[in-house]
Design an enzyme around this catalytic site. Sequence first.
Site, PDB file in Angstrom:
ATOM      1  N   GLU A 171       3.195   1.179  -3.564  1.00  0.00           N
ATOM      2  CA  GLU A 171       3.216   1.230  -5.027  1.00  0.00           C
ATOM      3  C   GLU A 171       4.657   1.256  -5.555  1.00  0.00           C
ATOM      4  O   GLU A 171       4.992   2.034  -6.458  1.00  0.00           O
ATOM      5  CB  GLU A 171       2.427   2.440  -5.543  1.00  0.00           C
ATOM      6  CG  GLU A 171       0.922   2.317  -5.321  1.00  0.00           C
ATOM      7  CD  GLU A 171       0.125   3.355  -6.083  1.00  0.00           C
ATOM      8  OE1 GLU A 171      -1.012   3.059  -6.477  1.00  0.00           O
ATOM      9  OE2 GLU A 171       0.640   4.473  -6.292  1.00  0.00           O
ATOM     10  N   GLU A 206      -6.410   0.324  -2.604  1.00  0.00           N
ATOM     11  CA  GLU A 206      -6.887   1.662  -2.949  1.00  0.00           C
ATOM     12  C   GLU A 206      -7.951   1.532  -4.034  1.00  0.00           C
ATOM     13  O   GLU A 206      -7.645   1.376  -5.213  1.00  0.00           O
ATOM     14  CB  GLU A 206      -5.740   2.556  -3.443  1.00  0.00           C
ATOM     15  CG  GLU A 206      -4.739   2.920  -2.362  1.00  0.00           C
ATOM     16  CD  GLU A 206      -3.692   3.918  -2.838  1.00  0.00           C
ATOM     17  OE1 GLU A 206      -3.907   4.547  -3.902  1.00  0.00           O
ATOM     18  OE2 GLU A 206      -2.656   4.050  -2.155  1.00  0.00           O
TER      19      GLU A 206
END
Length: 583
Positions: free
Chosen positions: A158, A232
Amino acid sequence: MPVLHRDASGFLLDGEPFRILSGGLHYFRVHPAQWADRLSKARLMGLNTIETYVPWNLHQPRPDTFRMDGALDLPRFLDLAAAEGLHVLLRPGPYICAEWEGGGLPSWLLTEPDIRLRSRDPRFLAAVDDYLAQLFTPLRSRLADRGGPVLAVQVENEYGAYGDDTAYLAHLAETLRRCGVDVPLFTCDQPADMERGALPGTLATVNFGSRSAEHLADVRGRQPDAPLMTTEFWIGWFDRWGGHHVVRPADQAARELDELLASGASVNLYMFHGGTNFGFTSGANDKHTYRPTVTSYDYDAPLDEAGDPTEKYTAFRDVIAKHTGVPAAPVPPHGPKLSLEGVELPESAGLLSCAPGFGAATPAERPLTMEELGQDFGFVQYETVLPDAGPALLEVERVRDRAQVFLDGQPVGVLERENHEHTLAFTVPRAGCVLTLLVENQGRVNYGPGIHDRKGLPGKVLLDGAELLGWSSRALPLDSLEGVPFTPTTVTPVGPTLHRGTFELSDTADTFLHLPGWTKGNAWINGFALGRYWSRGPQRSLYVPAPVLRTGRNEIVVLELHAAHRARTVSLRAAPDLGPTEE
């Protein structure tokens, strides 16, 4: 050798269409004796792949030390996954977030006062290159191009939510290739951050928990010739101290999963099995207010903290069966649990009085941070002598993260980072009084710019406006309790105290430690660090894995920082108490 390829239609494994059906299972959050059980339950739910992060801070606790044994035996975990017929998505960082202490970045990086983490700072890149080289030396044979289970490896984590330096990501990718990683690489980001976090030539994947069709359409627009993948898919969430236990209804999460799979996308459930932040490993968030994460990482996942299938397990299995099929086997049963009420802890040792047994104090003009002391987790005991008696105002520039203040061993107050507390007024009873601050690291920040999170007292300490100089700083990592001078006591001590007791078992099973009437601290059974407890909740029990226990005599130690249960008893119960949920 099962080699993963990709095109616009999706993934290909050995030339055949392949959809990644993965679930998060972090080996470092599960007792190693239970790895095989959790992996088997993943396959039985219909998953064909397991995802795991790799915590740099545990594998390389010091620059000259690299561990890959016991609970950190990642090669063994990968071999067990392969034996179960599961592939693996490996996410080595260097940064992992994961609500993990410091996002997985080792604390020793912060001994450099001006280091820039997650950047092309040469000091950071040198450390990362060394870490990845040591990590992949024993892992090369576990990569899919060499016959192993690891299908793909993630670059950073991320990153688009933190920065936009594509050259930094390119350096990490080049390092992975130099380390022999020839399987596909990928990045992952939340939808709004994908452009900043993408690396040209590398598969970009997306993280979300709802609105699958919308987010996947956006990804398709950005990558028309690449497979759709959500790395995710958030099917639950984590808890913080002082909050509520977060849950997501199984039927709602299953509908979202059904929509996602109907699009043809690949998926990794975050989490399939959350596990536990054993010891001092839970992280924290800091978006203008510091919020430490609880010990449990149950995450409202398909497998609960003890590895038992939940309603979500069955609901997800039904959805997966609809799209790809599942093994012809029943849902695994819940494992046995044990209960034992009223375990007494009759022996005690004052933490402050026995602190010298944990190591020598270091003198310096100012308080030294944990990082300067070479310390990762636990507490630091700071002491100085006050020259004068009378009313006084103590001002602490930065508390990282919770300071208990004592005068000649008597408690006078607490300063909490979470409450933005910096000052404390008290009366000094005599000249030459010893001022003690016991400072707890409640978890280094794991997300955002706050990851440069040095612990202890990283700033000035003032008394009545004048800087206090001449300190001793003593590291109390509490990584071993050997040699603590426990003695039987009939009066319940007040203040930071280690309490010890024993109990007998004729058989072992999973259980949960409940501490009603206790305030705040940590617990160990047979030397295994279970984690933190705190009466503020929401979590009010600690998971005890069956492999930690033994038949016959077992030892339990509880560090209580304030006031213990009057009877100094704890209980082992068959069910957890993770706290109230939000209505």
